[in-house]
Scaffold this motif. Structure first.
Motif, PDB file in Angstrom:
ATOM      1  N   GLN A 141      48.217 101.716  85.996  1.00 59.23           N
ATOM      2  CA  GLN A 141      47.707 100.414  85.551  1.00 59.23           C
ATOM      3  C   GLN A 141      46.496 100.005  86.379  1.00 59.23           C
ATOM      4  O   GLN A 141      45.535  99.450  85.870  1.00 59.23           O
ATOM      5  N   TRP A 158      51.694 101.012  88.634  1.00 57.06           N
ATOM      6  CA  TRP A 158      52.068 101.776  87.442  1.00 57.06           C
ATOM      7  C   TRP A 158      53.072 100.953  86.623  1.00 57.06           C
ATOM      8  O   TRP A 158      53.765 100.091  87.169  1.00 57.06           O
ATOM      9  N   PHE A 159      53.168 101.252  85.325  1.00 61.87           N
ATOM     10  CA  PHE A 159      54.287 100.698  84.540  1.00 61.87           C
ATOM     11  C   PHE A 159      54.966 101.825  83.787  1.00 61.87           C
ATOM     12  O   PHE A 159      54.347 102.848  83.482  1.00 61.87           O
ATOM     13  N   ASN A 166      59.203  96.545  80.507  1.00 63.46           N
ATOM     14  CA  ASN A 166      58.812  97.719  81.288  1.00 63.46           C
ATOM     15  C   ASN A 166      59.290  97.591  82.715  1.00 63.46           C
ATOM     16  O   ASN A 166      59.798  96.560  83.130  1.00 63.46           O
ATOM     17  N   LEU A 205      57.698  97.764  86.424  1.00 65.91           N
ATOM     18  CA  LEU A 205      56.426  97.728  87.134  1.00 65.91           C
ATOM     19  C   LEU A 205      56.675  98.324  88.515  1.00 65.91           C
ATOM     20  O   LEU A 205      57.643  97.946  89.184  1.00 65.91           O
ATOM     21  N   LEU A 221      48.318  93.517  91.282  1.00 65.80           N
ATOM     22  CA  LEU A 221      48.234  93.318  89.834  1.00 65.80           C
ATOM     23  C   LEU A 221      47.343  92.102  89.614  1.00 65.80           C
ATOM     24  O   LEU A 221      47.660  90.987  90.028  1.00 65.80           O
ATOM     25  N   GLU A 242      46.238  91.908  77.573  1.00 69.05           N
ATOM     26  CA  GLU A 242      47.063  93.021  77.109  1.00 69.05           C
ATOM     27  C   GLU A 242      48.089  92.453  76.161  1.00 69.05           C
ATOM     28  O   GLU A 242      48.632  91.364  76.395  1.00 69.05           O
ATOM     29  N   LYS A 285      49.156  97.972  74.971  1.00 67.36           N
ATOM     30  CA  LYS A 285      50.087  98.734  75.806  1.00 67.36           C
ATOM     31  C   LYS A 285      50.401 100.078  75.152  1.00 67.36           C
ATOM     32  O   LYS A 285      50.448 101.113  75.823  1.00 67.36           O
ATOM     33  N   MET A 342      47.453 102.327  75.574  1.00 70.28           N
ATOM     34  CA  MET A 342      47.329 102.745  76.973  1.00 70.28           C
ATOM     35  C   MET A 342      48.322 103.871  77.284  1.00 70.28           C
ATOM     36  O   MET A 342      47.979 104.871  77.920  1.00 70.28           O
ATOM     37  N   CYS A 343      49.561 103.692  76.812  1.00 68.72           N
ATOM     38  CA  CYS A 343      50.590 104.722  77.010  1.00 68.72           C
ATOM     39  C   CYS A 343      50.190 106.001  76.300  1.00 68.72           C
ATOM     40  O   CYS A 343      50.279 107.099  76.865  1.00 68.72           O
ATOM     41  N   HIS A 377      47.487 107.892  78.129  1.00 67.93           N
ATOM     42  CA  HIS A 377      47.997 108.513  79.355  1.00 67.93           C
ATOM     43  C   HIS A 377      48.877 109.711  79.041  1.00 67.93           C
ATOM     44  O   HIS A 377      48.753 110.768  79.688  1.00 67.93           O
TER      45      HIS A 377
END
Ligand SMILES: [Fe+2]
Length: 164
Positions: free
Chosen positions: A31, A36-37, A51, A53, A61, A136, A141, A144-145, A148
């Motif tokens: 993140q 990270w999440f 999630n 964190l 953050l 966000e 999200k 983003m996932c 990654h």
């Protein structure tokens, strides 16, 4: 009056039971530096997500505002908001009301924290003066996932297991 029979065919989404803390490090989505999440539920029906964190020492953050409610439970370590005096300890329950604005940090004496968060709606990132600089939501999200997990070799569909 007859009571209706409800079946999965009526449109009920599949349930979900997963190990929250993953065995595979690649399941943590970066993140920010030392933040990270790990997605658990990406809820496209109500708009929001659950999630874990994970923040390691020196991780921050970015300051943000919540337009809707957030609740959390500290699984490991401790953390605080720069804007508040209290420290969320391992085992703490946290409630963040709509309108709350804060910056999350981990104290110097803590190497790592992991907290479960249930975030409704969105996170609105703000600058020092409270001006909006980004946001966000469940859709960002998911993207983003997906990006990654492709880069990490888990594949674009890996995130789908968390989407409802
Ligand atoms: Fe927050």
């Amino acid at each position: 009056m007859a009571v209706p029979i409800i079946t999965p065919a009526a449109g009920i989404r599949p349930d979900l039971a997963v190990a929250a803390i993953p065995g595979d490090e690649r399941e943590w989505v970066p993140q920010a530096k030392d933040v990270w999440f790990r997605p658990l539920l990406l809820n496209t029906v109500t708009g929001g997500w659950c999630n874990l964190l994970r923040v390691r020492r020196s991780g921050i953050l970015q300051r943000h505002r919540h337009p809707m409610m957030v609740v959390g439970y500290v699984i490991r370590g401790r953390w605080k908001y720069l804007e508040h005096d209290w420290v969320a300890e391992e085992g703490s329950f946290v409630y963040e009301p709509p309108g709350e604005m804060h910056t999350l940090t981990v104290p110097d004496d803590c190497a790592e924290m992991i907290t479960f968060f249930n975030i409704s709606g969105a996170m609105v990132y703000v600058d020092e003066d409270g001006r909006t600089v980004g946001y966000e939501d469940v859709w960002s999200k998911i993207e983003m996932c997906r990006a990654h997990y492709v880069a990490a070799g888990l594949g674009a569909r890996f995130v789908d297991q968390f989407v409802r």
